[in-house]
Design an enzyme around this catalytic site. Structure first.
Site, PDB file in Angstrom:
ATOM      1  N   ASP A 241      -4.444 -12.314   4.676  1.00 15.04           N
ATOM      2  CA  ASP A 241      -5.726 -11.831   5.179  1.00 15.04           C
ATOM      3  C   ASP A 241      -6.881 -12.254   4.278  1.00 15.04           C
ATOM      4  OD1 ASP A 241      -4.865 -10.207   3.142  1.00 15.04           O
ATOM      5  OD2 ASP A 241      -4.983  -8.335   4.265  1.00 15.04           O
TER       6      ASP A 241
ATOM      7  N   HIS B 131       0.798  -1.229   0.000  1.00 12.76           N
ATOM      8  CA  HIS B 131       0.000   0.000   0.000  1.00 12.76           C
ATOM      9  C   HIS B 131       0.833   1.282   0.000  1.00 12.76           C
ATOM     10  CE1 HIS B 131      -3.674  -2.210   0.464  1.00 12.76           C
ATOM     11  NE2 HIS B 131      -3.353  -2.687   1.651  1.00 12.76           N
TER      12      HIS B 131
ATOM     13  N   ASP C 160      -3.668 -10.846  -1.725  1.00  9.21           N
ATOM     14  CA  ASP C 160      -4.106 -10.213  -0.481  1.00  9.21           C
ATOM     15  C   ASP C 160      -5.586  -9.847  -0.626  1.00  9.21           C
ATOM     16  OD1 ASP C 160      -4.419  -7.839   1.463  1.00  9.21           O
ATOM     17  OD2 ASP C 160      -2.336  -8.404   1.838  1.00  9.21           O
TER      18      ASP C 160
ATOM     19  N   TYR D 250      -3.767 -10.973   9.697  1.00 12.06           N
ATOM     20  CA  TYR D 250      -3.903 -10.367  11.020  1.00 12.06           C
ATOM     21  C   TYR D 250      -4.408 -11.329  12.088  1.00 12.06           C
ATOM     22  CZ  TYR D 250      -3.160  -6.703   7.757  1.00 12.06           C
ATOM     23  OH  TYR D 250      -2.607  -5.962   6.746  1.00 12.06           O
TER      24      TYR D 250
ATOM     25  N   GLY E 212      -2.118   2.030   4.877  1.00 13.46           N
ATOM     26  CA  GLY E 212      -2.484   0.652   5.175  1.00 13.46           C
ATOM     27  C   GLY E 212      -1.431  -0.165   5.890  1.00 13.46           C
TER      28      GLY E 212
END
Length: 478
Positions: A297, A173, A208, A336, A181
């Site tokens: 993620d 990002h 992602d 995460y 991000g």
């Protein structure tokens, strides 16, 4: 579509051949000749032992400690015995300045939690705040993960490995002049800039759950880098970009391909769509190197995610890219739920070194992170309702195929050109685009760009819809 034979002995192509000659040859020299001298895939693994020791903040979802967990699992499974292990050096200021603005880099070097108040007047300018906080060692952290990606890129250039892995990288990002991000320095852009010094064309693939906006933006106007991103998109989900109409501009028009997905996509649909798109991209663009961002993620049960992907399905995407036998740089990204990130990237390391792993995790000092099941492949699917119906996925596939039909296959470039920076290496090529805009090809491209979302097939009763039903049935997903 039949798989290409990348070991065809009749393939003879060089970087200095003109465009017409190159078009007659199916494959480019870097992937057909560089990998022909040996049978076993050579894998290099880059890990800085200190990269997992940084802390964004107690409540922040980004946990660099996930990299320590991943590395421990890799070691405990014995995967280090199947590849070369490297402790990368930190990126230098000059290397980071190849992409990022000098005032932004100077800010990252100077700011600390102790002196943050002195720099509050530029926080908004550099997008520093809750998502991208100031923490101890922020610039050194960036140097560590970016240095690993740069070193991995150079290893591929030197033909020292066929696949290079840096799980600490993938921070897609970050922009030229600002953080975004959870990302401060865009190691992917820095790595691709290195690869462009040798390889004619680089393909960037992003799995992602968030759109790879920083990489797309950096290479939006070049045909030497094609960016392909599979991500959730609804206009609001971070970063808010990644619409299917974002296709590139100027010389890079049609070289940005976005695959927007809805909540809850499952294993079968995701892997099917990934293979359909990537096969056609590689057959058309003919990349000489690939960068694969494996943000975890997109797994089910992620703290910030909303897909239903299993670790096995995520790994199938990595396996599929690996099978093309093109020089490959694999990096991490988002993720995460720490325990699942470590499982995923360990499993994908095993795929890259052709090793099967037991589902029972080996004893290690972080084993309590993986309770109560202590398994490599926990059940992650079904938490979110799947909103990707057959009709929607077929529309996305067809739109991607339509864009690729307008792509100039394997664009010709001059190999002596070494880009000094991201803005400069395309200087002087605007006139070429102006001339092309007056040609029939230019007119066709403009017609393609004008296609509205309402032109996608909407019903099962039109001819295109029936044709796509057949595609879906052939994939076993009817």
């Amino acid at each position: 579509m039949p798989r290409r034979n990348y070991n065809d002995s009749n393939v003879v192509a060089t970087f200095t051949e003109d465009h017409a000659t190159t078009q007659k040859s199916k494959y480019m020299a870097p992937r057909s000749m560089r990998l022909a001298s040996h049978n076993k895939t050579r894998v290099a693994y880059f890990h800085d032992e200190g990269v997992g020791n940084y802390h964004y903040g107690e409540r922040h979802p980004m946990k660099p400690h996930r990299l320590t967990l991943t590395n421990h699992l890799v070691l405990k499974y014995g995967l280090h015995q199947k590849m070369e292990i490297f402790q990368p050096r930190k990126a230098t200021d000059n290397e980071i300045l190849e992409f990022h603005a000098a005032d932004y880099v100077d800010f990252l070097k100077r700011v600390t939690p102790d002196n943050a108040e002195e720099y509050e007047n530029v926080f908004q300018r550099f997008n520093v705040g809750d998502d991208c906080p100031v923490f101890s060692g922020i610039y050194e952290f960036c140097q560590r993960y970016a240095g690993a990606t740069i070193e991995a890129s150079r290893k591929l250039i030197a033909n020292g490995a066929d696949i290079c892995i840096n799980w600490s990288g993938g921070l897609h990002h970050a922009k030229k002049c600002e953080a975004s991000g959870f990302c401060y320095v865009n190691d992917i852009v820095l790595g691709i800039l290195e690869l462009l010094r040798y390889f004619p064309r680089v393909l960037y693939i992003d799995i992602d759950i968030h759109h790879g906006d920083g990489v797309q933006e950096a290479f939006y106007t070049t045909d030497r880098v094609m960016t392909v991103s599979f991500h959730k998109y609804n206009g609001d989900f971070f970063p808010g970009t990644g619409h299917i109409d974002e296709i590139g501009s100027s010389l890079g028009k049609y070289y940005s391909l976005n695959v927007p997905l809805r909540d809850g996509i499952d294993d079968d649909a995701y892997v099917w769509l990934f293979k359909e798109v990537i096969d056609q991209v590689i057959n058309t663009f003919q990349p000489s190197a690939i960068v694969l961002q494996c943000g975890a993620d997109s797994l089910g049960c992620d703290r910030l995610g909303c897909f239903n992907l299993s670790i096995e399905a995520h790994g199938k995407c990595v396996q599929h890219v690996k099978e093309f036998k093109i020089p490959l740089l694999v990096v991490g990204g988002g993720g995460y739920t720490v325990r699942n990130v470590a499982r995923c990237w360990t499993y994908e390391t095993s795929i890259l070194v052709d090793t099967e792993l037991s589902n029972d995790l080996p004893p290690n000092e972080y084993i309590d992170f993986f309770k109560p099941d202590y398994q490599l492949h926990p059940h992650l699917s079904g938490r979110v309702e799947n909103q990707n119906d057959r009709q929607y996925l077929l529309k996305v596939r067809e739109r991607a195929m339509e864009q690729l039909r307008y792509l100039d296959a394997a664009p010709s470039i001059q190999m002596q050109e070494i880009p000094p920076d991201i803005q400069g290496f395309l200087d002087g090529e605007d006139e070429m685009m102006d001339e092309e805009d007056d040609s029939e090809a230019g007119k066709d491209r403009r017609r393609m760009a004008a296609m509205a979302e309402t032109e996608w097939y909407e019903g099962d009763d039109d001819n295109e819809g029936e044709a796509m039903d057949a595609v879906w049935q052939d994939a076993g997903l009817s």
